[in-house]
Design an enzyme around this catalytic site. Structure first.
Site, PDB file in Angstrom:
ATOM      1  N   GLY A  36     -15.926   6.634  15.515  1.00 14.06           N
ATOM      2  CA  GLY A  36     -14.684   6.421  14.755  1.00 14.06           C
ATOM      3  C   GLY A  36     -14.464   7.558  13.765  1.00 14.06           C
ATOM      4  O   GLY A  36     -13.374   8.150  13.694  1.00 14.06           O
ATOM      5  N   HIS A  37     -15.523   7.905  13.001  1.00 13.51           N
ATOM      6  CA  HIS A  37     -15.402   9.034  12.075  1.00 13.51           C
ATOM      7  C   HIS A  37     -15.121  10.332  12.840  1.00 13.51           C
ATOM      8  O   HIS A  37     -14.312  11.148  12.414  1.00 13.51           O
ATOM      9  CB  HIS A  37     -16.715   9.250  11.295  1.00 13.51           C
ATOM     10  CG  HIS A  37     -17.100   8.119  10.402  1.00 13.51           C
ATOM     11  ND1 HIS A  37     -18.201   7.325  10.645  1.00 13.51           N
ATOM     12  CD2 HIS A  37     -16.546   7.648   9.269  1.00 13.51           C
ATOM     13  CE1 HIS A  37     -18.314   6.425   9.689  1.00 13.51           C
ATOM     14  NE2 HIS A  37     -17.324   6.589   8.839  1.00 13.51           N
ATOM     15  N   ASP A 152      -9.923  -0.237   7.970  1.00 15.43           N
ATOM     16  CA  ASP A 152      -9.831  -0.632   6.556  1.00 15.43           C
ATOM     17  C   ASP A 152      -8.354  -0.643   6.182  1.00 15.43           C
ATOM     18  O   ASP A 152      -7.868   0.228   5.451  1.00 15.43           O
ATOM     19  CB  ASP A 152     -10.624   0.352   5.694  1.00 15.43           C
ATOM     20  CG  ASP A 152     -12.105   0.265   5.970  1.00 15.43           C
ATOM     21  OD1 ASP A 152     -12.718  -0.723   5.576  1.00 15.43           O
ATOM     22  OD2 ASP A 152     -12.642   1.181   6.626  1.00 15.43           O
ATOM     23  N   SER A 188     -20.153   1.607  10.452  1.00 15.61           N
ATOM     24  CA  SER A 188     -21.521   2.013  10.097  1.00 15.61           C
ATOM     25  C   SER A 188     -22.405   0.779   9.923  1.00 15.61           C
ATOM     26  O   SER A 188     -23.626   0.856  10.071  1.00 15.61           O
ATOM     27  CB  SER A 188     -21.508   2.807   8.793  1.00 15.61           C
ATOM     28  OG  SER A 188     -20.581   3.856   8.896  1.00 15.61           O
TER      29      SER A 188
HETATM   30  O1  PAF Z   1     -13.720   4.063   3.931  1.00 18.46           O
HETATM   31  C1  PAF Z   1     -14.716   4.579   3.391  1.00 18.46           C
HETATM   32  O2  PAF Z   1     -15.689   4.961   4.068  1.00 18.46           O
HETATM   33  C2  PAF Z   1     -14.756   4.733   1.883  1.00 18.46           C
HETATM   34  O3  PAF Z   1     -14.148   3.655   1.248  1.00 18.46           O
HETATM   35  C3  PAF Z   1     -14.145   6.067   1.405  1.00 18.46           C
HETATM   36  C4  PAF Z   1     -12.666   6.152   1.700  1.00 18.46           C
HETATM   37  C5  PAF Z   1     -14.875   7.228   2.063  1.00 18.46           C
HETATM   38  C6  PAF Z   1     -14.320   6.188  -0.107  1.00 18.46           C
HETATM   39  O4  PAF Z   1     -15.656   6.155  -0.479  1.00 18.46           O
END
Ligand code: PAF
Length: 292
Positions: A36-37, A152, A188
């Site tokens: 996803g990242h 999110d 994660s």
């Molecule tokens: O979504 C996330 O992983 C965190 O909330 C973020 C946006 C990196 C902020 O720490």
């Protein structure tokens, strides 16, 4: 890929890049990277000359000490993953807490109605902590675009609101959820699930998909009740899949307006279902965009 741990080094490299006319995109993460990242980083690398990826477990957004302690930290594997899986000019920024917050944090952000629902009341201070770190990253990197995942969903709305509050000329790019082959939204936190829990976790997405079908003929309230009761009773219906007391414990399932995030009682265009469920001591979240 270039790696940075200090703000000064990163800013110096970015200043050189800007002099060459290069554009910069930012992907904020807390590390423990997954596909996803990587999809966000690939997109940022494609749409900008340089993609800055921050890897920082932000302590001030955790309202639960145990969750902060248990949050996976896999920085070396993360760096290896980025350099082997993403093409393009990547600046990976992994600062310490002291580097990010040299002074105690005193700023708090408020988001009105956006934070009065779902995650807001259940995680006091969480969104303010997210806003503080995201603004700090915006100030350090000064990107023209920043990339966030739609899983999110509430965080995305909060970040859009933050941009309105601070009036920065940054385009927020919303990226679709990436799922495992069996439908589980990548997170994660998934790596903390036991084998048995991981095997039943896709039920969350399946249930939301069925809810989307039900929405064609049932009222909002009925669909909400059905989702919550289907997950809460899963272990009774499927005892063989739920050894040792394994069960879904839904925390909430809300059907909201996709922009205002206010709960709706009647179906409308842009309705989104957002869920948080405990499974095996792990809190999983997911969404369904109704009618899409
Ligand atoms: O979504 C996330 O992983 C965190 O909330 C973020 C946006 C990196 C902020 O720490």
């Amino acid at each position: 890929m270039k790696q940075f741990t200090t703000v000064a080094e990163l800013q110096s490299a970015l200043a050189d890049a800007r002099k060459e006319g290069k554009t910069i995109g930012l992907v904020p993460t807390m590390g423990a990277l997954h596909e996803g990242h990587l999809s966000l980083i690939r997109r940022a690398a494609k749409e900008n000359d340089i993609a800055v990826v921050s890897l920082f477990v932000n302590p001030i957004q955790f309202n639960n000490k145990e969750d902060l302690e248990k949050y996976p930290r896999t920085i070396e594997a993360d760096m290896a993953l980025i350099s082997s899986q993403v093409q393009g000019e990547i600046y990976a920024f992994a600062p310490t807490v002291e580097e990010m917050y040299p002074e105690p944090v005193t700023t708090t952000y408020h988001f009105g109605q956006l934070e009065e629902v779902m995650e807001g009341p259940r995680r006091p201070g969480h969104f303010s902590g997210v806003a503080v770190v995201v603004r700090r990253l915006f100030d350090i990197v000064e990107p023209r675009k920043a990339y966030f995942g739609e899983k999110d969903y509430q965080q995305l709305a909060i970040i859009r609101n933050l941009i309105e509050q601070i009036k920065y000329p940054i385009e927020i790019v919303a990226c679709p959820i990436v799922r495992a082959d069996d439908g589980l939204a990548l997170s994660s936190r998934n790596m903390r699930l036991s084998k048995a829990a991981r095997a039943i976790a896709p039920t969350i997405h399946e249930t939301l998909q069925q809810a989307d079908e039900m929405a064609e003929c049932e009222e909002v309230e009925e669909v909400k009740e059905w989702v919550l009761s289907t997950l809460a009773s899963f272990h009774e219906v499927n005892p063989d899949l739920c050894p040792d007391g394994l069960r879904f414990e839904p925390e909430y399932f809300e059907v909201v307006d996709g922009v205002t995030l206010q709960p709706i009682e009647e179906w409308k265009e842009g309705a989104v279902g957002c869920i948080a469920v405990w499974l095996d001591g792990v809190r999983l979240i997911d969404i369904v965009k109704f009618g899409e």
